[in-house]
Design an enzyme around this catalytic site. Structure first.
Site, PDB file in Angstrom:
ATOM      1  N   HIS A 371       0.716  -1.182   0.399  1.00  0.00           N
ATOM      2  CA  HIS A 371      -0.231  -0.296   0.046  1.00  0.00           C
ATOM      3  C   HIS A 371       0.771   1.143   0.201  1.00  0.00           C
ATOM      4  O   HIS A 371       0.399   2.282   0.650  1.00  0.00           O
ATOM      5  CB  HIS A 371      -1.053   0.462   1.548  1.00  0.00           C
ATOM      6  N   LYS A 562      -8.749  13.450   4.501  1.00  0.00           N
ATOM      7  CA  LYS A 562      -7.621  12.870   4.716  1.00  0.00           C
ATOM      8  C   LYS A 562      -6.719  12.594   5.648  1.00  0.00           C
ATOM      9  O   LYS A 562      -6.877  13.905   6.512  1.00  0.00           O
ATOM     10  CB  LYS A 562      -7.043  12.241   3.282  1.00  0.00           C
ATOM     11  N   ARG A 563      -5.964  11.472   6.162  1.00  0.00           N
ATOM     12  CA  ARG A 563      -4.797  11.865   7.059  1.00  0.00           C
ATOM     13  C   ARG A 563      -3.948  12.787   6.063  1.00  0.00           C
ATOM     14  O   ARG A 563      -3.663  13.399   5.629  1.00  0.00           O
ATOM     15  CB  ARG A 563      -4.000  10.899   7.396  1.00  0.00           C
ATOM     16  N   LYS A 568       0.580  14.922   0.999  1.00  0.00           N
ATOM     17  CA  LYS A 568      -0.928  14.728   0.217  1.00  0.00           C
ATOM     18  C   LYS A 568      -1.202  15.831  -0.208  1.00  0.00           C
ATOM     19  O   LYS A 568      -2.681  16.241  -0.516  1.00  0.00           O
ATOM     20  CB  LYS A 568      -1.912  14.107   1.553  1.00  0.00           C
ATOM     21  N   THR A 670      -8.850   6.293  -1.251  1.00  0.00           N
ATOM     22  CA  THR A 670     -10.187   5.910  -2.047  1.00  0.00           C
ATOM     23  C   THR A 670     -11.535   6.874  -1.490  1.00  0.00           C
ATOM     24  O   THR A 670     -12.085   6.950  -2.120  1.00  0.00           O
ATOM     25  CB  THR A 670     -10.201   4.975  -0.863  1.00  0.00           C
ATOM     26  N   LYS A 674     -15.292   7.875  -3.445  1.00  0.00           N
ATOM     27  CA  LYS A 674     -16.378   7.919  -2.773  1.00  0.00           C
ATOM     28  C   LYS A 674     -17.306   9.167  -2.689  1.00  0.00           C
ATOM     29  O   LYS A 674     -18.626   9.086  -3.397  1.00  0.00           O
ATOM     30  CB  LYS A 674     -16.354   7.911  -1.485  1.00  0.00           C
TER      31      LYS A 674
HETATM   32  C1  26Q Z   1       3.197   0.589  10.328  1.00  0.00           C
HETATM   33  C2  26Q Z   1       3.662  -0.052  11.394  1.00  0.00           C
HETATM   34  C3  26Q Z   1       3.878   0.783  12.480  1.00  0.00           C
HETATM   35  C4  26Q Z   1       2.771   1.300  12.796  1.00  0.00           C
HETATM   36  C5  26Q Z   1       2.151   2.304  11.968  1.00  0.00           C
HETATM   37  C6  26Q Z   1       2.070   1.159  11.046  1.00  0.00           C
HETATM   38  C7  26Q Z   1       0.934   1.722   9.950  1.00  0.00           C
HETATM   39  C8  26Q Z   1       0.177   1.854   9.667  1.00  0.00           C
HETATM   40  C9  26Q Z   1      -0.749   2.246   8.848  1.00  0.00           C
HETATM   41  C10 26Q Z   1       1.704   2.109   8.577  1.00  0.00           C
HETATM   42  C11 26Q Z   1       0.820   2.545   7.232  1.00  0.00           C
HETATM   43  C12 26Q Z   1      -0.506   2.116   8.274  1.00  0.00           C
HETATM   44  C13 26Q Z   1      -1.591   3.142   6.558  1.00  0.00           C
HETATM   45  C14 26Q Z   1      -1.330   3.007   5.275  1.00  0.00           C
HETATM   46  C15 26Q Z   1      -2.485   3.346   4.556  1.00  0.00           C
HETATM   47  O1  26Q Z   1      -3.389   3.798   4.438  1.00  0.00           O
HETATM   48  N1  26Q Z   1      -1.622   3.258   3.513  1.00  0.00           N
HETATM   49  C16 26Q Z   1      -3.010   3.802   2.269  1.00  0.00           C
HETATM   50  O2  26Q Z   1      -3.645   2.653   1.570  1.00  0.00           O
HETATM   51  C17 26Q Z   1      -4.964   2.580   0.925  1.00  0.00           C
HETATM   52  C18 26Q Z   1      -5.514   1.359   0.814  1.00  0.00           C
HETATM   53  O3  26Q Z   1      -4.810   0.922  -0.373  1.00  0.00           O
HETATM   54  C19 26Q Z   1      -4.667   3.626  -0.472  1.00  0.00           C
HETATM   55  O4  26Q Z   1      -4.938   3.972  -0.645  1.00  0.00           O
HETATM   56  C20 26Q Z   1      -3.489   4.971   0.304  1.00  0.00           C
HETATM   57  O5  26Q Z   1      -2.943   5.313  -0.672  1.00  0.00           O
HETATM   58  C21 26Q Z   1      -2.184   4.094   1.096  1.00  0.00           C
HETATM   59  O6  26Q Z   1      -2.242   5.952   1.732  1.00  0.00           O
END
Ligand code: 26Q
Length: 826
Positions: A371, A562-563, A568, A670, A674
């Site tokens: 991702h 979004k975050r 972004k 995503t 929406k």
């Molecule tokens: C990893 C290790 C330690 C702590 C936290 C994490 C961690 C947690 C969540 C790393 C990444 C995430 C989330 C990533 C994320 O949401 N990525 C998004 O995924 C979406 C679905 O595929 C995409 O549409 C987005 O582009 C992408 O940014």
């Protein structure tokens, strides 16, 4: 045998059916017996919980029957492993999917309640950060809709994503104790509790057959207790399962401590174990090195694999010949990557298979979804931490690596650089395990989440692996469920669609293309515009309630939620708002349309720059909204505590969707999908799924700006933001306002970090490079908006062409091209 045993009655789905009475009685019964609520005028929260229990009871039978269908040993099954499932609320979803809306409304009426009012009482299940977690939730919905034998596995965090509130313009985090009032949607299943090992050491020994084996001993053990949540399919008698694990202690107390009289210490150990499922990590990029996070990952993985293996052994004994053929584990990013060595460990050490057989099985059933394209977000864990916490897994990873690098050497003899590049271990002062590489080597499928993203993985981040295994790599462009993101959240549009093209789109979104001819129908456009206006009204009230800012309904509603992340580029959005503000103050308002700009999202608590961006948005909002010169031409709000249930109100009321990431950085997005479904037009870069949105909607129905991914790479080689600023008077004035302290008169210097970042020739996000092009595209969007007929035509065509972005399409592709599973019809 005793008489009682012979006549013991079986509890079957058939025999329980007749236990349920009319819904209004069931609500009363739960109010009184389940919740102990007496009296008459209780608050809505009681009615929410009573109704939720009553609805859940009506799910039980289909749930039981679906489980029985899955249990067929011939069925190939999928296990979706994810550290996050961002479900949001469940009540409306269940009511909609079970087709209970009418009876529920009638039953509530007897108590003087509206469904909307009661549904508002439900707290979001915020067990995720953002896109990746919400994707997992949309996928579960689509799997149930398509009647696929897929089970979700995750962690039952006691505290989900933090709540955000704003103080003096800054983000403040509050804990999300979402389970405080109980959770009517879960069922605890203590009988499937699993034991998880941590720490300790490994030992070699000879088994009874004289075969050398390894055991992991001296461990600290804890328990994983499953809680099941129902995932109802759409009017199809199917209810899938999301199994969430809670950490608990083994009830055998540490005897030594116990005998030494340290009873409280022994009981306190329970506390320690429960830490593991206590809180969701609120970083949406990897925060490296946290021991507790690695524990969470392994906890999920080990509990889930043991669960699947135990079910297997129950049906097949210890014959694992077909295990790989009958099971698939989909890894949602590298977070559950320890599934590769853990499955090996269980097969080798617990089930006594040999390495080659175990490896064949493992690589037959693991599949990995990536991702992220940001190299800094790739997960790595220190070898030292691993060897302490998961010593047996580390040994297995070393062996996987040895064997893999042996293959590499055979393919490319003598290429030591390649060996080093491909190694699962990154050498250095402190060696680290590369979790993405472990996932690739251990899986038969590696997929990206949008076309561009997958191409960039193949040519960039994972190019060496792509050369070795081109056939492992595939794309699965993300999607979202139209049941939540259109039907449920936009009932007015749902009704208009149903009267115009029928309701087939609810389970086949491609049907939306039937709308195309209506774009030319003036009477339909009028109805379309009325629906949008109603949704804008609802959004404006919501904004007023939470920010006290008025959004005039004739303005264009321009939204970025979004975050908060540098890539972004919320900052670019703010720069544009400042530019409009500057024009208004200078009287250059010709051709300008009134705009309401809404920005929302959470910043990771430790991400200083992201938090500063939140502060800037709030400060600019205060100045812009407080300046009489802007009148109703421009409003800006930072919407606090953005979350799933907020998006359900925001996206139907949005007209312009901001998808403005630096090209090549957003894997997919995503939220963009929406908005498109709900008739917003997109202003965006050629990044992630924006590219496919533009292709489907037609270039003429999309506001494109900025560098493409290649252009970004080229630009960064000789990037001169200061030159660009100096040469463009409009950009220069924006920087002067910012740097002159116009938005922080009483807080000197606080935004210096942001302004110096913008001016830095090494700014990774090349914000200034895209600013002019962004201003121009926004100008075109504004001009288009003044022609409402044209805008509405474009809006209809965006919805009409959103069929591709249903997660039903995405999941059908996973089912056919990766999982090899078929629908199990009820
Ligand atoms: C990893 C290790 C330690 C702590 C936290 C994490 C961690 C947690 C969540 C790393 C990444 C995430 C989330 C990533 C994320 O949401 N990525 C998004 O995924 C979406 C679905 O595929 C995409 O549409 C987005 O582009 C992408 O940014």
């Amino acid at each position: 045998m005793s008489k009682t045993l012979e006549t013991k009655r079986e509890v079957t789905s058939e025999s329980t059916e007749q236990l349920l009475g009319p819904l209004s009685n069931e609500i009363r019964r739960h109010l009184y017996y389940t919740l102990g609520h007496f009296g008459s005028n209780g608050d809505a929260s009681y009615y929410y919980r009573a109704l939720a229990h009553a609805v859940r009871d009506r799910i039980s039978q289909q749930w039981q029957r679906t489980r029985e269908r899955f249990a067929n040993p011939e069925t190939r099954r999928v296990h979706y492993l994810s550290l996050e499932f961002l479900l949001g609320r469940s009540l409306n979803n269940a009511v909609q999917n079970l087709d209970l809306e009418e009876p529920v409304r009638e039953a509530l009426q007897e108590y003087g309640y509206h469904l909307e009012e009661v549904a508002e009482e439900e707290l979001d299940a915020g067990l995720g950060n953002g896109g990746l977690g919400r994707l997992a939730a949309c996928f579960l919905d689509s799997c149930a809709n398509l009647q696929l034998p897929v089970t979700g596995y995750g962690i039952r965090y006691e505290f989900g994503m933090f709540h955000q509130h704003i103080e003096h313009g800054r983000q403040v985090e509050d804990p999300d104790h979402w389970l405080r009032d109980g959770n009517p949607w879960e069922i605890e299943r203590p009988e499937f509790t699993r034991t998880i090992q941590l720490y300790g050491h490994t030992e070699r020994y000879m088994d009874e057959d004289g075969i050398a084996r390894v055991r992991w001993v001296g461990t600290n053990d804890l328990l994983a207790v499953p809680y099941d949540m129902p995932i109802p399919g759409y009017k199809n008698n199917t209810v899938n399962t999301l199994r969430l694990w809670k950490a608990s202690t083994t009830d055998v107390f540490d005897l030594e401590e116990f005998n030494a009289g340290s009873y409280p210490e022994a009981v306190a150990a329970k506390n320690n174990a429960e830490q593991i499922s206590m809180v969701l990590y609120p970083n949406d990029a990897s925060e490296n090195g946290k021991e507790l996070r690695l524990k969470q990952q392994y906890f999920l993985v080990s509990a889930s694999l043991q669960d699947v293996l135990a079910q297997w052994v129950k049906q097949h004994g210890d014959d694992f010949t077909d295990f790989g053929e009958k099971n698939c584990f989909q890894l949602n990013d590298t977070h559950p990557a320890s599934a590769v060595p853990e499955l090996m460990r269980l097969l080798l050490d617990e089930h006594k298979l040999d390495w080659d057989t175990a490896w064949k099985i493992t690589t037959e059933c693991m599949a990995y979804t990536n991702h992220t394209l940001l190299p800094e977000a790739l997960e790595r864990w220190s070898v030292q931490l691993f060897s302490r916490m998961l010593p047996r897994l580390l040994e297995i990873i070393y062996e996987i690596n040895e064997r893999f690098l042996g293959e590499v050497s055979k393919l490319y003899p003598g290429d030591m650089e390649l060996r080093k590049r491909l190694s699962l271990i990154e050498e250095g002062n402190e060696p680290h395990i590369r979790m993405a590489y472990l996932s690739i080597v251990g899986s038969f499928s590696v997929n990206g989440v949008a076309h561009l993203h997958t191409e960039l993985l193949k040519s960039g981040l994972f190019s060496d692996f792509y050369k070795i295994w081109p056939n492992k790599f595939n794309n699965k462009t993300n999607g979202v469920t139209q049941r939540r993101w259109l039907s449920h959240c936009n009932p007015k549009l749902r009704d208009l669609l149903n009267e115009t093209i029928g309701n087939q789109w609810e389970s086949d979104l491609e049907q939306m293309s039937k709308l195309v001819p209506y774009a030319e129908d003036a009477a339909f456009r009028k109805k379309w515009a009325e629906v949008k206006r109603d949704n804008k009204h609802r959004l404006a009230e919501y904004v007023k309630e939470h920010t006290n800012v008025e959004f005039p309904l004739d303005a264009m509603f321009d939204v970025q939620v979004k975050r908060i992340h540098e890539y972004k580029r919320q900052l670019l959005n703010v720069l544009h708002v400042i530019h409009l503000y500057d024009r208004i103050r200078r009287g250059e308002t010709q051709g300008m349309v009134p705009r309401c700009v809404l920005i929302g999202g959470k910043a990771a608590p430790g991400y200083h720059v992201a938090k500063l961006i939140v502060k800037l948005i709030n400060n600019v909002a205060d100045v812009v909204n407080g300046d009489p010169a802007t009148q109703d031409l421009l409003k800006l709000v930072f919407f606090p505590n953005y979350r799933v249930s907020a998006m359900e109100i925001i996206c139907p009321g949005t007209e312009l969707s901001e998808q403005i990431s630096t090209a090549g950085k957003e894997a997919s997005g995503t939220g963009n999908m929406k908005f498109m479904m709900n008739g917003a037009l997109t202003i965006g870069t050629l990044d992630g799924a924006n590219i496919e949105i533009r292709e489907k909607a037609g270039a003429e129905n999309f506001f494109l700006f900025g560098l493409d991914a290649k252009g970004v790479v080229e630009t960064r080689k000789a990037y001169d933001p200061n030159g660009i600023i100096a040469a463009d008077p409009e950009i220069r004035r924006v920087m002067e306002l910012l740097e002159g302290g116009h938005f922080n008169a009483s807080e000197p210097g606080i935004f210096d970090l942001l302004t110096s970042g913008l001016r830095n020739p090494y700014d990774q996000w090349v914000t200034i490079a895209d600013f002019r092009s962004y201003i121009d595209a926004q100008q075109v969007a504004g001009e288009t908006y003044t022609d409402q007929d044209k805008w509405n035509r474009m809006s209809i065509l965006n919805s009409a062409h959103s069929g591709w972005f249903s997660s039903d399409r995405t999941i059908s592709q996973y089912a056919k091209e990766i999982w090899g599973v078929q629908p199990l019809k009820a």
